[in-house]
Design an enzyme around this catalytic site. Sequence first.
Site, short mmCIF file in Angstrom:
data_model
loop_
_atom_site.label_atom_id
_atom_site.label_comp_id
_atom_site.label_asym_id
_atom_site.label_seq_id
_atom_site.Cartn_x
_atom_site.Cartn_y
_atom_site.Cartn_z
N TYR A 308 0.84 -1.20 0.00
CA TYR A 308 0.00 0.00 0.00
C TYR A 308 0.87 1.25 0.00
CZ TYR A 308 -3.07 3.67 1.86
OH TYR A 308 -3.74 4.85 2.06
N CYS A 309 0.60 2.17 -0.94
CA CYS A 309 1.27 3.46 -1.00
C CYS A 309 2.78 3.27 -1.11
CB CYS A 309 0.86 4.30 0.21
SG CYS A 309 1.50 5.99 0.23
N LEU A 310 3.54 3.89 -0.23
CA LEU A 310 4.99 3.78 -0.24
C LEU A 310 5.44 2.33 -0.08
CD1 LEU A 310 7.68 5.27 -0.24
CD2 LEU A 310 7.37 5.73 2.18
#
Length: 577
Positions: A308-310
């Site tokens: 998720y995300c980074l």
Amino acid sequence: MKSDDSQPQIIDKILHASMAKITSGLSPSALMAAYADWAVHLASSPGKQSQLIEKAARKFARLAGYLSECSATLGENSPCIEPLPIDKRFSEDSWQKWPFNLLYQSFLLNQQWWSNATTDVRGVTQQHENVMEFATRQILDVFSPSNYLLTNPQLLEQTEKEAGQNLVRGAQNFLDDLQQTIANKKPKAGAKFVVGKQLAITPGKIIYRNHLIELIQYTSTTDEVRSQPILIVPAWIMKYYILDLSPSNSLVKYLTEQGFTVFMVSWKNPDASDRDLGMDDYRNMGVMDAIDAIEKITNNAKIHAMGYCLGGTLLSIAAATMAREGDNRLQSLSLFAAQVDFTEAGELMLFINESQVTFLEDMMWEKGYLDAKQMSGAFQLLRSNDLIWSRIVHDYLMGERAPLNDLMAWNFDTTRMPYKMHSQYLRQLFLNNELSEGQYIVDGKPIYLSDIRVPTFIVGTQKDHVAPWKSVYKFHLESDTDVTFLLTSGGHNAGIVSEPEHPHRTYQIATTKKEATYIDPDSWVATQEEHDGSWWPELAKWLHSHSGKYIPPPTMGNPKKKLSILCDAPGTYVMQD
């Protein structure tokens, strides 16, 4: 402090770090360079100047005509300019009454003129133009009539209705927030959402710990599970439990109920002693150590890896490195609101150039990390109407408090970013886009995302200001495998937390085979059917289609391979301030 820093460099870094405390981490040099580029080119563009004069005259004439019509109709009339679709400040009927209609119409016309003035000036670099438009919009928003008591009809009506008690409550709200800011405390309402009691309570155990992560193995809830487990790698910019909020909206709980064994990385909240942790450390101690531990528990089963995300960007780096080295322990790869190409990374790129990155590095150099407040301030600026001004009006002038929910409580639970890692992330990924261009170096050699051959499931969110969905969609250009892309309603956080009972959710989904012709994102969204509901069932369906047989749930940990149960989930790292 690095031993190879020269005395002049140290002096410069100390000065920049001191300046950053005043500017909230924004580089004055970067802003001045953007302004100078715009001003010099505008000054040498008589054609653009005459166009702006003409536009100003036309807008003045429109406003004068509108004023005349309002006078003839006793105040109410069709507006001469409509707000942008995302601008809800003037949507109430009371704004159409005199004199408030004139106030907001003149504000919008002025805002539109300045947008014209700061764009399409020949010779100005694209980033400087974006910075100028953004900065001008922030300044103008300060003077919006919606922000002040005497120019906001809703506030005046509320104040008259309550005989000023809303202002009394608002003053108290302001004092409470001021005290919490000074004391560096979380909102009082956050007591309703405590990690381990109301949040992050899906049963599990910590079965592995190193300096950077704790690995959670969640308790299986079905008699049998798929033979391939799931590893979730969250972003370390915030705490992991956005994917395990309350029981009603926990992705982890949902996946265990679908018959999967789920593992989650919980990141340490770094401090000054962790200043030299870099991207390689996060890959090795975060992703690879977790994969090694899961392998020992599941008897070498292949893994469904999710990021998720980074965390998704890091997982992509790890997956490409594994592919280069012939490591085939991944069964699939799923990325949620995660970017691998940063050329269209949205308005966050306004803060990314050589001047700004150097300024941030000097700010982090002093402490050894990037403070969470500085990161949250940048994100708030991206949506100042929603996150700054509307909150001021609602909390301090209306005197109302929006009830805190679990997602908001998570948003207050901030973390820090190590100096070295964040510097590498900004330079190598955002500034130089090395991962997408095949120049990202791991162990002395470049890695290539096209080496990833496992099936992938990519999720973008329509209103994402952090990882714009068209940027996320670019994984199609990097891959050499089948890509299932899903676009869901909502933003960077709320779009991912999309439990099946969540109202008003929609999504579009399609699988592109690796040999298929590329479809641009606008064409893709125009041709895909829109479905109602949560996207989580689509993820579960896709995972089942790429999984093997059912088996009895694995044991919690594996003491024979030095993976004993260390403590109950959610563990200790998530509790660190």
